[in-house]
Design a protein around this motif. Structure first.
Motif, PDB file in Angstrom:
ATOM      1  N   HIS A 131      24.047  10.578 -11.836  1.00  0.00           N
ATOM      2  CA  HIS A 131      23.919  10.992 -10.438  1.00  0.00           C
ATOM      3  C   HIS A 131      25.089  10.575  -9.549  1.00  0.00           C
ATOM      4  O   HIS A 131      25.291  11.176  -8.485  1.00  0.00           O
ATOM      5  CB  HIS A 131      22.618  10.440  -9.853  1.00  0.00           C
ATOM      6  CG  HIS A 131      21.386  11.009 -10.493  1.00  0.00           C
ATOM      7  ND1 HIS A 131      20.997  12.316 -10.324  1.00  0.00           N
ATOM      8  CD2 HIS A 131      20.471  10.453 -11.329  1.00  0.00           C
ATOM      9  CE1 HIS A 131      19.890  12.547 -11.009  1.00  0.00           C
ATOM     10  NE2 HIS A 131      19.552  11.435 -11.632  1.00  0.00           N
ATOM     11  N   THR A 162      18.320  -0.577  -6.604  1.00  0.00           N
ATOM     12  CA  THR A 162      17.699  -0.118  -5.359  1.00  0.00           C
ATOM     13  C   THR A 162      18.648  -0.339  -4.182  1.00  0.00           C
ATOM     14  O   THR A 162      18.827   0.545  -3.332  1.00  0.00           O
ATOM     15  CB  THR A 162      16.379  -0.863  -5.116  1.00  0.00           C
ATOM     16  OG1 THR A 162      15.490  -0.621  -6.212  1.00  0.00           O
ATOM     17  CG2 THR A 162      15.723  -0.400  -3.825  1.00  0.00           C
ATOM     18  N   HIS A 206      18.392  11.572  -4.597  1.00  0.00           N
ATOM     19  CA  HIS A 206      18.133  11.064  -5.942  1.00  0.00           C
ATOM     20  C   HIS A 206      16.927  10.127  -5.997  1.00  0.00           C
ATOM     21  O   HIS A 206      16.709   9.472  -7.017  1.00  0.00           O
ATOM     22  CB  HIS A 206      19.369  10.328  -6.466  1.00  0.00           C
ATOM     23  CG  HIS A 206      20.605  11.167  -6.476  1.00  0.00           C
ATOM     24  ND1 HIS A 206      20.656  12.418  -7.060  1.00  0.00           N
ATOM     25  CD2 HIS A 206      21.842  10.944  -5.956  1.00  0.00           C
ATOM     26  CE1 HIS A 206      21.865  12.924  -6.906  1.00  0.00           C
ATOM     27  NE2 HIS A 206      22.600  12.054  -6.242  1.00  0.00           N
ATOM     28  N   LEU A 207      16.152  10.061  -4.928  1.00  0.00           N
ATOM     29  CA  LEU A 207      15.040   9.119  -4.900  1.00  0.00           C
ATOM     30  C   LEU A 207      13.999   9.434  -5.968  1.00  0.00           C
ATOM     31  O   LEU A 207      13.437   8.524  -6.583  1.00  0.00           O
ATOM     32  CB  LEU A 207      14.392   9.105  -3.513  1.00  0.00           C
ATOM     33  CG  LEU A 207      15.204   8.421  -2.407  1.00  0.00           C
ATOM     34  CD1 LEU A 207      14.432   8.436  -1.097  1.00  0.00           C
ATOM     35  CD2 LEU A 207      15.553   6.989  -2.797  1.00  0.00           C
ATOM     36  N   HIS A 208      13.718  10.718  -6.193  1.00  0.00           N
ATOM     37  CA  HIS A 208      12.726  11.071  -7.205  1.00  0.00           C
ATOM     38  C   HIS A 208      13.183  10.608  -8.586  1.00  0.00           C
ATOM     39  O   HIS A 208      12.397  10.033  -9.351  1.00  0.00           O
ATOM     40  CB  HIS A 208      12.477  12.580  -7.214  1.00  0.00           C
ATOM     41  CG  HIS A 208      11.455  13.012  -8.226  1.00  0.00           C
ATOM     42  ND1 HIS A 208      10.122  12.679  -8.129  1.00  0.00           N
ATOM     43  CD2 HIS A 208      11.581  13.730  -9.382  1.00  0.00           C
ATOM     44  CE1 HIS A 208       9.467  13.178  -9.159  1.00  0.00           C
ATOM     45  NE2 HIS A 208      10.329  13.817  -9.932  1.00  0.00           N
ATOM     46  N   SER A 209      14.451  10.840  -8.891  1.00  0.00           N
ATOM     47  CA  SER A 209      14.986  10.402 -10.181  1.00  0.00           C
ATOM     48  C   SER A 209      14.966   8.881 -10.293  1.00  0.00           C
ATOM     49  O   SER A 209      14.676   8.325 -11.361  1.00  0.00           O
ATOM     50  CB  SER A 209      16.415  10.917 -10.365  1.00  0.00           C
ATOM     51  OG  SER A 209      16.435  12.328 -10.410  1.00  0.00           O
ATOM     52  N   LEU A 232      12.825   6.838  -8.846  1.00  0.00           N
ATOM     53  CA  LEU A 232      11.447   6.403  -9.069  1.00  0.00           C
ATOM     54  C   LEU A 232      11.012   6.656 -10.510  1.00  0.00           C
ATOM     55  O   LEU A 232      10.253   5.866 -11.085  1.00  0.00           O
ATOM     56  CB  LEU A 232      10.514   7.117  -8.091  1.00  0.00           C
ATOM     57  CG  LEU A 232      10.686   6.717  -6.618  1.00  0.00           C
ATOM     58  CD1 LEU A 232       9.796   7.571  -5.728  1.00  0.00           C
ATOM     59  CD2 LEU A 232      10.374   5.237  -6.415  1.00  0.00           C
ATOM     60  N   LYS A 233      11.498   7.730 -11.113  1.00  0.00           N
ATOM     61  CA  LYS A 233      11.171   8.001 -12.514  1.00  0.00           C
ATOM     62  C   LYS A 233      11.783   6.939 -13.425  1.00  0.00           C
ATOM     63  O   LYS A 233      11.153   6.493 -14.391  1.00  0.00           O
ATOM     64  CB  LYS A 233      11.672   9.392 -12.909  1.00  0.00           C
ATOM     65  CG  LYS A 233      10.877  10.533 -12.287  1.00  0.00           C
ATOM     66  CD  LYS A 233      11.436  11.883 -12.685  1.00  0.00           C
ATOM     67  CE  LYS A 233      11.304  12.135 -14.175  1.00  0.00           C
ATOM     68  NZ  LYS A 233      11.772  13.503 -14.548  1.00  0.00           N
TER      69      LYS A 233
END
Length: 222
Positions: free
Chosen positions: A91, A37, A48-51, A53-54
């Motif tokens: 990423h 984080t 890349h925040l969505h990735s 969080l996944k």
């Protein structure tokens, strides 16, 4: 100097039972997740925040129920580490593994109560981590000014194949690709100078790590 027979892996990370070993698995997972984080925040990688969080969802979903056993936390850490390695390489590129490792070590240094500028501190942590996998280790030097730890056979290589068989995705061709920058960063985070040599013994791949004191820089608070 303390020696340990390289042909006899230890049964405990800190010479005790499963409780401290389980605690170290949890600690390592926390440091890696918090470090990831921190790494993403510092790179301002909002795309890349969505990735991210996944990855975190998958990591936390795999945590052992209740207190969990040592074996369960070991599996949870290794799977989580593999997912985070995959995220960073996908990423940000392979070259950013060192930056993530440095971020993890900043978390380690922030939460670890042991003093800085003691060469035994980070190498004892490395010794305990190696013991979690059953690696064979020996101290060649053990003192506050200079410490040298030899890992005769790194059993992470063995566990990787077990994890691969369980379907854990392995992005890196070698565990050393992450471990070398991570261990270097862990040593330097304690204000020490790090050196290493990768080895290949009859028993398998290993390494030798040294930590040495460095004089604090002028104006440093340490």
């Amino acid at each position: 100097m303390t020696d340990r027979n390289l042909t006899e892996p230890r049964d405990a990370a800190a010479g005790a039972g499963p409780a401290p070993r389980t605690a170290l698995w949890k600690r390592r997972l926390f440091e890696a997740e918090a470090g990831l984080t921190r790494f993403v925040v510092e790179t301002r990688a909002g795309a890349h925040l969505h990735s991210l969080l996944k990855v975190k969802a998958a990591l936390f979903a795999a945590l052992p129920p209740g207190s969990g056993t040592e074996a369960e936390w070991k599996a949870a850490f290794f799977r989580g580490q593999a997912l985070m390695e995959q995220f960073v390489v996908t990423h940000f590129g392979h070259g950013q593994l060192a930056a993530w490792a440095a971020s993890n070590s900043a978390v380690y240094a922030a939460v670890d109560p042991a003093p800085k500028h003691d060469a035994t501190v980070p190498l004892e942590r490395l010794d305990h981590q190696a013991g979690l996998y059953g690696s064979a280790t020996a101290w060649e030097e053990h003192g506050p000014d200079r410490a040298v730890l030899r890992i005769g056979h790194c059993a992470i290589w063995d566990y990787r194949e077990l994890a691969r068989g369980r379907g854990v995705p392995l992005t890196l061709a070698s565990p050393c690709e992450y471990c070398v920058p991570a261990t270097t960063a862990m040593i330097t985070a304690k204000g020490l100078h790090a050196r290493h040599e990768l080895t290949r013994e009859v028993e398998g791949p290993g390494c030798v790590w040294s930590a040495e004191r460095e004089l604090p820089r002028p104006g440093s608070a340490d």
